[in-house]
Structures are given as structure tokens and as C-alpha cells.
Design a protein around this motif. Structure first.
Motif, PDB file in Angstrom:
ATOM      1  N   LEU A 176       0.844  -1.194   0.000  1.00  0.00           N
ATOM      2  CA  LEU A 176       0.000   0.000   0.000  1.00  0.00           C
ATOM      3  C   LEU A 176       0.878   1.242   0.000  1.00  0.00           C
ATOM      4  CD1 LEU A 176      -2.619  -0.887   2.794  1.00  0.00           C
ATOM      5  CD2 LEU A 176      -3.008  -0.936   0.333  1.00  0.00           C
ATOM      6  N   GLU A 177       0.579   2.175  -0.876  1.00  0.00           N
ATOM      7  CA  GLU A 177       1.234   3.483  -0.852  1.00  0.00           C
ATOM      8  C   GLU A 177       0.204   4.480  -0.349  1.00  0.00           C
ATOM      9  OE1 GLU A 177       4.098   2.485  -4.667  1.00  0.00           O
ATOM     10  OE2 GLU A 177       3.014   4.389  -4.630  1.00  0.00           O
TER      11      GLU A 177
ATOM     12  N   PRO B 285      -4.474  10.604   9.024  1.00  0.00           N
ATOM     13  CA  PRO B 285      -5.063   9.715  10.038  1.00  0.00           C
ATOM     14  C   PRO B 285      -6.398   9.105   9.617  1.00  0.00           C
ATOM     15  CG  PRO B 285      -4.321  11.755  11.043  1.00  0.00           C
ATOM     16  CD  PRO B 285      -4.201  11.949   9.570  1.00  0.00           C
ATOM     17  N   ASP B 286      -7.126   9.788   8.734  1.00  0.00           N
ATOM     18  CA  ASP B 286      -8.421   9.250   8.291  1.00  0.00           C
ATOM     19  C   ASP B 286      -8.264   7.934   7.522  1.00  0.00           C
ATOM     20  OD1 ASP B 286      -9.688  11.401   9.425  1.00  0.00           O
ATOM     21  OD2 ASP B 286      -9.749  12.567   7.568  1.00  0.00           O
ATOM     22  N   LEU B 287      -7.043   7.645   7.050  1.00  0.00           N
ATOM     23  CA  LEU B 287      -6.818   6.410   6.282  1.00  0.00           C
ATOM     24  C   LEU B 287      -6.469   5.222   7.169  1.00  0.00           C
ATOM     25  CD1 LEU B 287      -4.684   7.903   3.362  1.00  0.00           C
ATOM     26  CD2 LEU B 287      -7.115   7.336   3.334  1.00  0.00           C
TER      27      LEU B 287
ATOM     28  N   GLU C 122       4.836   3.899   2.943  1.00  0.00           N
ATOM     29  CA  GLU C 122       4.668   2.661   2.172  1.00  0.00           C
ATOM     30  C   GLU C 122       4.587   1.481   3.141  1.00  0.00           C
ATOM     31  OE1 GLU C 122       6.789   2.290  -1.713  1.00  0.00           O
ATOM     32  OE2 GLU C 122       7.560   0.468  -0.759  1.00  0.00           O
ATOM     33  N   LEU C 123       3.580   0.669   2.925  1.00  0.00           N
ATOM     34  CA  LEU C 123       3.377  -0.527   3.747  1.00  0.00           C
ATOM     35  C   LEU C 123       3.493  -1.752   2.848  1.00  0.00           C
ATOM     36  CD1 LEU C 123       2.236  -2.068   6.326  1.00  0.00           C
ATOM     37  CD2 LEU C 123      -0.013  -1.639   5.364  1.00  0.00           C
ATOM     38  N   THR C 124       4.426  -2.628   3.170  1.00  0.00           N
ATOM     39  CA  THR C 124       4.607  -3.859   2.395  1.00  0.00           C
ATOM     40  C   THR C 124       4.504  -5.054   3.329  1.00  0.00           C
ATOM     41  OG1 THR C 124       6.142  -2.684   0.944  1.00  0.00           O
ATOM     42  CG2 THR C 124       6.124  -5.086   0.783  1.00  0.00           C
ATOM     43  N   CYS C 125       3.685  -6.002   2.974  1.00  0.00           N
ATOM     44  CA  CYS C 125       3.556  -7.232   3.761  1.00  0.00           C
ATOM     45  C   CYS C 125       3.986  -8.399   2.890  1.00  0.00           C
ATOM     46  CB  CYS C 125       2.108  -7.453   4.194  1.00  0.00           C
ATOM     47  SG  CYS C 125       1.477  -6.157   5.251  1.00  0.00           S
TER      48      CYS C 125
ATOM     49  N   THR D 171       7.797   2.175   5.565  1.00  0.00           N
ATOM     50  CA  THR D 171       8.850   3.152   5.248  1.00  0.00           C
ATOM     51  C   THR D 171       8.263   4.551   5.119  1.00  0.00           C
ATOM     52  OG1 THR D 171       8.695   2.738   2.880  1.00  0.00           O
ATOM     53  CG2 THR D 171      10.332   1.471   4.072  1.00  0.00           C
ATOM     54  N   ASP D 172       9.080   5.519   5.526  1.00  0.00           N
ATOM     55  CA  ASP D 172       8.680   6.926   5.385  1.00  0.00           C
ATOM     56  C   ASP D 172       9.927   7.773   5.165  1.00  0.00           C
ATOM     57  OD1 ASP D 172       8.710   6.503   8.681  1.00  0.00           O
ATOM     58  OD2 ASP D 172       9.562   8.414   8.045  1.00  0.00           O
ATOM     59  N   GLN D 173       9.714   9.002   4.724  1.00  0.00           N
ATOM     60  CA  GLN D 173      10.834   9.929   4.493  1.00  0.00           C
ATOM     61  C   GLN D 173      10.817  11.074   5.501  1.00  0.00           C
ATOM     62  OE1 GLN D 173       9.369   8.616   1.303  1.00  0.00           O
ATOM     63  NE2 GLN D 173      11.030   7.194   1.742  1.00  0.00           N
ATOM     64  N   GLY D 174      10.310  10.789   6.677  1.00  0.00           N
ATOM     65  CA  GLY D 174      10.180  11.829   7.703  1.00  0.00           C
ATOM     66  C   GLY D 174      11.432  12.002   8.533  1.00  0.00           C
ATOM     67  N   ALA D 175      11.267  12.709   9.644  1.00  0.00           N
ATOM     68  CA  ALA D 175      12.394  12.987  10.534  1.00  0.00           C
ATOM     69  C   ALA D 175      12.897  11.689  11.158  1.00  0.00           C
ATOM     70  CB  ALA D 175      11.932  13.941  11.632  1.00  0.00           C
ATOM     71  N   PRO D 176      14.199  11.626  11.430  1.00  0.00           N
ATOM     72  CA  PRO D 176      14.710  10.422  12.095  1.00  0.00           C
ATOM     73  C   PRO D 176      14.106  10.256  13.481  1.00  0.00           C
ATOM     74  CG  PRO D 176      16.458  12.069  11.797  1.00  0.00           C
ATOM     75  CD  PRO D 176      15.229  12.627  11.177  1.00  0.00           C
TER      76      PRO D 176
END
Lengths: 153, 110
Positions: free
Chosen positions: A10-11, A16-18, A68-71, A91-96
């Protein structure tokens, strides 16, 4: 990653609504994989809490950032017997992440906050966090019939 | 998620339905703190019978309600917890911290 092992990808945006849609997908997937009902709930809860942490902490509540959610299927051998499992990569590209905050907090303190990581650790057999090339990756694994905990850091 | 408010004498009952998660928990927190801190209601009762899911932010909202009730000398009561809601409070080691009843009759008769 072998594509044949991917069960779900899932991308999403950091909205939060998702989260309810992700919970729905995880409930069905864990049922399909043969997890007992309490474990379907706990794995779903772990993914929901991990997504919420990304939204709140990595993206600071911005609602339009990528997650991104991968199972995929995984396997380990226990006493010579193969054991099926579910590997979840977020995975995300946010703050460490702040390593101090990744440790959670003592539960004897009655105060709001800090419970999500505890739920994730309690639910999963493996929890590993890595960061490389400005990408955070959380790897969670749950085996269908775990015989021993192999929790990571 | 939806919250309906009922006021009976010196009690407010908040009937919550749906999922309490990151998207909806701020609304629960706001409703609880309004009744406890702003309206100074002596007894606030949260009906969780129609709640299917509570995440850690939802539990945090309940803890904030509990703290507000202690600050104001009010009572904060939960009833109608599903097995899922009980499981989450148990996991958080908070099950014995809250005043919990099985149903509304017991909660209002307490």
C-alpha cells in the motif's frame, strides 16, 4: 524482495483518516494467513500504532506525506521445522526517530502518551528500526506459531 | 466516530460509537475535558458499548479524562467495554485504574 512473496503493498499518505482502511486490510490479511483471532487483532494494532507514530513523530502531523506498507511471507526454522510468518515493512521519508523515545516508558506511570511502542513490542516477534538515505524503515515480524520471542531492538 | 451527549441531573453520559483512533481521539479528549474542566460536571460517564477499536491515543484521552476528574474532584466512569477495549486497557496496565462497570444501570447506580 521476491515479488512472489509480497502479499500486500500500500502506498499511502500520512492522513489519520486512512488508518481505518489499513486496519481493515491488516485484519483480513492476518485472518487469511491463519493467525488466531487475538493475534489478528494484535498485529493489526501494531501496524496501526506504527503508522500513527510515523504520522505524529516522523511527519509532525502533516497529512500529505508518503508512507509505504509492504507485507510479505517469511519463514524461519524452529527445531528443524519451518514456521510461516508475516513480515511488515513500513517506510517513510520523515524525521529520524529519537532513539530515547523508541525505548518507550515505564507503564507504572499513569499518564497519557508513550503506549503505542509498548503495544507494538507486545504484539510482534521482531521489531527493528533502521534509517538509510533519509528513509526510515520499521520491520515487524509475527510468526504464525511462535515458539520463542526473537524481539529485536 | 460519533459522540452523543446526554445530561441527567448532575451526570453527563457520553455515548461514543465507532473507532477511537488517531483521527478521532482529539474529539473524545475535547468532549471529556469540556464536561470535566469547563462544565465542572460532578459525574462524567463514558459509554463505550458501540466502540469497536481504541488505539493508544484513545487510551491517552481516557487517561487525560481521569486526571481531569482527579483535579476537579469529579467522578469519571467507563461502561460497556468490549473485549477489545478491555484488552487494550489490560495491555496498558490501566484496567484497575479506571472505575469500570458492565452497563449503564450499574454505572448510574454507583
Amino acid at each position: 524482495m521476491k515479488h512472489r512473496d509480497i502479499l500486500l503493498k500500500l502506498e499511502l499518505r500520512s492522513n489519520p483518516d486512512l488508518l481505518c482502511a489499513v486496519r481493515g486490510a491488516m485484519e483480513r490479511l492476518t485472518e487469511k494467513m491463519g493467525f488466531p483471532e487475538p493475534e489478528c487483532r494484535s498485529v493489526t494494532r501494531a501496524v496501526d500504532e506504527a503508522m500513527a507514530n510515523i504520522i505524529r513523530h516522523a511527519y509532525g502531523d502533516q497529512r500529505d506525506q508518503p508512507i509505504e506498507l509492504t507485507c510479505r511471507r517469511t519463514q524461519r526454522v524452529v527445531n528443524g521445522e519451518p514456521e510461516e510468518g508475516l513480515e511488515i515493512l513500513l517506510t517513510d521519508q520523515g524525521a529520524p526517530a529519537d532513539p530515547a523515545k523508541m525505548r518507550g516508558r515505564p507503564l507504572d506511570e499513569i499518564r497519557p502518551g508513550g503506549l503505542g511502542l509498548h503495544y507494538i513490542r507486545e504484539s510482534m516477534d521482531v521489531m527493528e528500526f533502521t534509517r538509510s538515505d533519509a528513509t526510515n524503515q520499521l520491520r515487524l515480524v509475527k510468526y504464525v506459531q511462535p515458539r520463542a520471542s526473537t524481539r529485536g531492538s | 466516530m460519533q459522540i452523543a451527549v446526554r445530561r441527567i441531573d448532575k451526570t453527563t453520559i457520553l455515548d461514543v460509537s465507532g473507532d477511537i483512533d488517531l483521527a478521532s481521539s482529539p474529539e473524545v479528549r475535547k468532549a471529556l475535558l469540556r464536561e470535566l474542566r469547563v462544565n465542572r460536571i460532578p459525574r462524567v460517564v463514558l459509554n463505550l458499548k458501540e466502540v469497536r477499536y481504541i488505539d493508544s491515543s484513545g487510551v491517552a484521552s481516557l487517561v487525560e479524562g481521569l486526571k481531569a476528574s482527579r483535579d476537579t474532584g469529579s467522578r469519571f466512569i467507563l461502561f460497556g467495554l468490549s473485549s477489545i477495549a478491555r484488552e487494550v486497557l489490560q495491555l496498558s496496565r490501566l484496567l484497575k485504574v479506571f472505575e469500570i462497570y458492565d452497563n449503564e444501570e450499574q454505572a448510574l447506580g454507583s
